[in-house]
Design a protein around this motif. Structure first.
Motif, short mmCIF file in Angstrom:
data_model
loop_
_atom_site.label_atom_id
_atom_site.label_comp_id
_atom_site.label_asym_id
_atom_site.label_seq_id
_atom_site.Cartn_x
_atom_site.Cartn_y
_atom_site.Cartn_z
N UNK A 43 0.80 -1.22 0.00
CA UNK A 43 0.00 0.00 0.00
C UNK A 43 0.84 1.28 0.00
N UNK A 44 1.92 1.38 0.80
CA UNK A 44 2.73 2.60 0.71
C UNK A 44 3.31 2.83 -0.68
N UNK A 45 3.71 1.75 -1.35
CA UNK A 45 4.23 1.89 -2.71
C UNK A 45 3.12 2.30 -3.67
N UNK A 46 1.94 1.72 -3.47
CA UNK A 46 0.80 2.12 -4.30
C UNK A 46 0.43 3.58 -4.07
N UNK A 47 0.62 4.04 -2.82
CA UNK A 47 0.33 5.44 -2.54
C UNK A 47 1.20 6.38 -3.34
N UNK A 48 2.47 6.01 -3.53
CA UNK A 48 3.35 6.83 -4.36
C UNK A 48 2.84 6.93 -5.79
N UNK A 247 13.44 17.93 -0.84
CA UNK A 247 12.21 18.33 -1.52
C UNK A 247 10.99 18.19 -0.62
N UNK A 248 11.03 17.25 0.30
CA UNK A 248 9.90 17.03 1.19
C UNK A 248 9.61 18.24 2.06
N UNK A 249 10.61 19.05 2.33
CA UNK A 249 10.43 20.22 3.18
C UNK A 249 9.79 21.39 2.43
N UNK A 250 9.86 21.38 1.10
CA UNK A 250 9.38 22.53 0.34
C UNK A 250 8.35 22.18 -0.73
N UNK A 251 8.44 20.98 -1.31
CA UNK A 251 7.58 20.62 -2.44
C UNK A 251 7.24 19.14 -2.35
N UNK A 252 6.05 18.83 -1.83
CA UNK A 252 5.65 17.44 -1.64
C UNK A 252 5.56 16.70 -2.97
N UNK A 253 5.01 17.35 -3.99
CA UNK A 253 4.90 16.68 -5.29
C UNK A 253 6.27 16.33 -5.86
N UNK A 254 7.24 17.21 -5.68
CA UNK A 254 8.58 16.91 -6.15
C UNK A 254 9.18 15.73 -5.38
N UNK A 255 8.94 15.68 -4.08
CA UNK A 255 9.42 14.55 -3.29
C UNK A 255 8.79 13.25 -3.75
N UNK A 256 7.51 13.29 -4.13
CA UNK A 256 6.84 12.09 -4.63
C UNK A 256 7.45 11.67 -5.96
N UNK A 257 7.73 12.63 -6.84
CA UNK A 257 8.33 12.32 -8.14
C UNK A 257 9.70 11.68 -7.96
N UNK A 258 10.53 12.26 -7.11
CA UNK A 258 11.85 11.70 -6.87
C UNK A 258 11.77 10.31 -6.25
N UNK A 259 10.83 10.13 -5.33
CA UNK A 259 10.64 8.82 -4.72
C UNK A 259 10.19 7.80 -5.76
N UNK A 260 9.33 8.22 -6.67
CA UNK A 260 8.85 7.32 -7.71
C UNK A 260 9.98 6.92 -8.65
N UNK A 261 10.84 7.86 -8.99
CA UNK A 261 11.99 7.54 -9.84
C UNK A 261 12.90 6.53 -9.14
N UNK A 262 13.18 6.77 -7.87
CA UNK A 262 14.05 5.87 -7.12
C UNK A 262 13.42 4.49 -7.00
N UNK A 263 12.12 4.45 -6.78
CA UNK A 263 11.41 3.17 -6.69
C UNK A 263 11.47 2.43 -8.02
N UNK A 264 11.27 3.14 -9.12
CA UNK A 264 11.29 2.52 -10.45
C UNK A 264 12.67 1.95 -10.76
N UNK A 265 13.71 2.71 -10.49
CA UNK A 265 15.07 2.24 -10.76
C UNK A 265 15.38 1.01 -9.91
N UNK A 266 15.02 1.04 -8.65
CA UNK A 266 15.32 -0.08 -7.75
C UNK A 266 14.60 -1.34 -8.19
#
Length: 281
Positions: A43-48, A247-266
């Motif tokens: 579920x946390x991964x699906x949330x991203x 990014x989490x401190x200033x732009x939540x959407x950007x933090x989500x995008x970066x997290x999604x990229x990292x998740x995809x690569x992994x």
């Protein structure tokens, strides 16, 4: 083979073939917590994926610093994995194939980074490899080499936290390997190095591959030791996890995008390597 029956007539018997594992009905007492555990992980991964700003994803990925952080993460994780392979495989062989005083203590020390908070690991690295550290002072005075707050420091921090994964996997593979092949090679006159490189390593290649994958993935996601020992300097020490935190401190959407990229690569790397090296017949 034949055996006489009760009347004395020969009866042919065959060796019992191994029974294959038959599918079983899963008890509800096991099914419910298993499903709950799966949902807890998925579920946390699906949330991203659900919360990702797909409409602005290309523009956000094109922003300065994103590709730089991703490239730095891939480079440092790969370099840290190579360091772990060079040091960890011999260490695993030592723990698995030799008996020396204090071996249990050495094994315990090797696994300490698994349970040590990463920030504490970063502080420990500073105390040893900092400019006034036990080794860092000598490196700086003798060779002019400084590790903290450099890209090399990122590699050192990632290798410190990731090496136990490799050592544990390779040691387990070495303990489970059939030593008769090594003994046969020795009787044929092969030297120790030839046996290690031509017999032992091929035997434990799946274990090395598994440890390498785990080691690389752990290095890619390292945060605490990296930010403590190497800092958070864009283009030099800011890896993807650090960029996500910033990014989490200033732009939540950007933090989500970066997290999604990292998740995809992994996920892509792990799936590709598993299909190539880890799939059992």
């Amino acid at each position: 083979m034949t055996l006489p029956d009760q009347q004395g007539d020969p009866v042919r018997t065959t060796a019992a073939s191994p029974r294959r594992h038959q599918p079983q009905r899963v008890p509800v007492a096991l099914l419910l917590p298993a499903v709950a555990g799966l949902l807890f992980l998925v579920l946390p991964l699906a949330g991203l994926v659900i919360r990702a700003p797909w409409s602005t994803l290309p523009q956000r990925l094109a922003q300065p610093g994103v590709l730089t952080a991703l490239r730095l993460s891939l480079q440092t994780a790969t370099a840290a994995t190579l360091v772990c392979l060079a040091l960890g495989v011999p260490l695993a062989w030592l723990l698995a194939r030799t008996d020396f005083p204090g071996r249990r203590l050495v094994r315990a020390l090797v696994t300490v980074p698994l349970v040590l908070p990463p920030v504490v690991g970063g502080v420990a690295l500073l105390l040893v490899f900092g400019r006034s550290g036990l080794v860092g002072g000598w490196l700086d005075a003798t060779f002019g080499v400084t590790l903290p707050f450099t890209t090399a420091g990122v590699v050192a921090a990632e290798a410190f936290v990731a090496m136990p994964f490799l050592v544990i996997a390779v040691e387990g593979a070495l303990r489970g390997a059939d030593t008769r092949y090594e003994e046969a090679a020795a009787t044929l006159g092969a030297g120790r190095w030839a046996i290690f490189t031509h017999v032992t390593l091929p035997l434990v290649a799946p274990g090395i591959a598994a440890g390498t994958v785990l080691c690389w993935a752990r290095a890619l996601g390292e945060f605490g030791a990296t930010i403590t020992f190497a800092g958070n300097y864009p283009g030099r020490t800011q890896t993807m996890p650090l960029a996500v935190y910033l990014a989490l401190e200033t732009d939540l959407d950007m933090a989500i995008v970066l997290s999604l990229v990292l998740l995809t690569v992994s996920v892509a790397i792990l799936v590709a390597l598993r299909d190539r090296w880890l799939t059992s017949p």
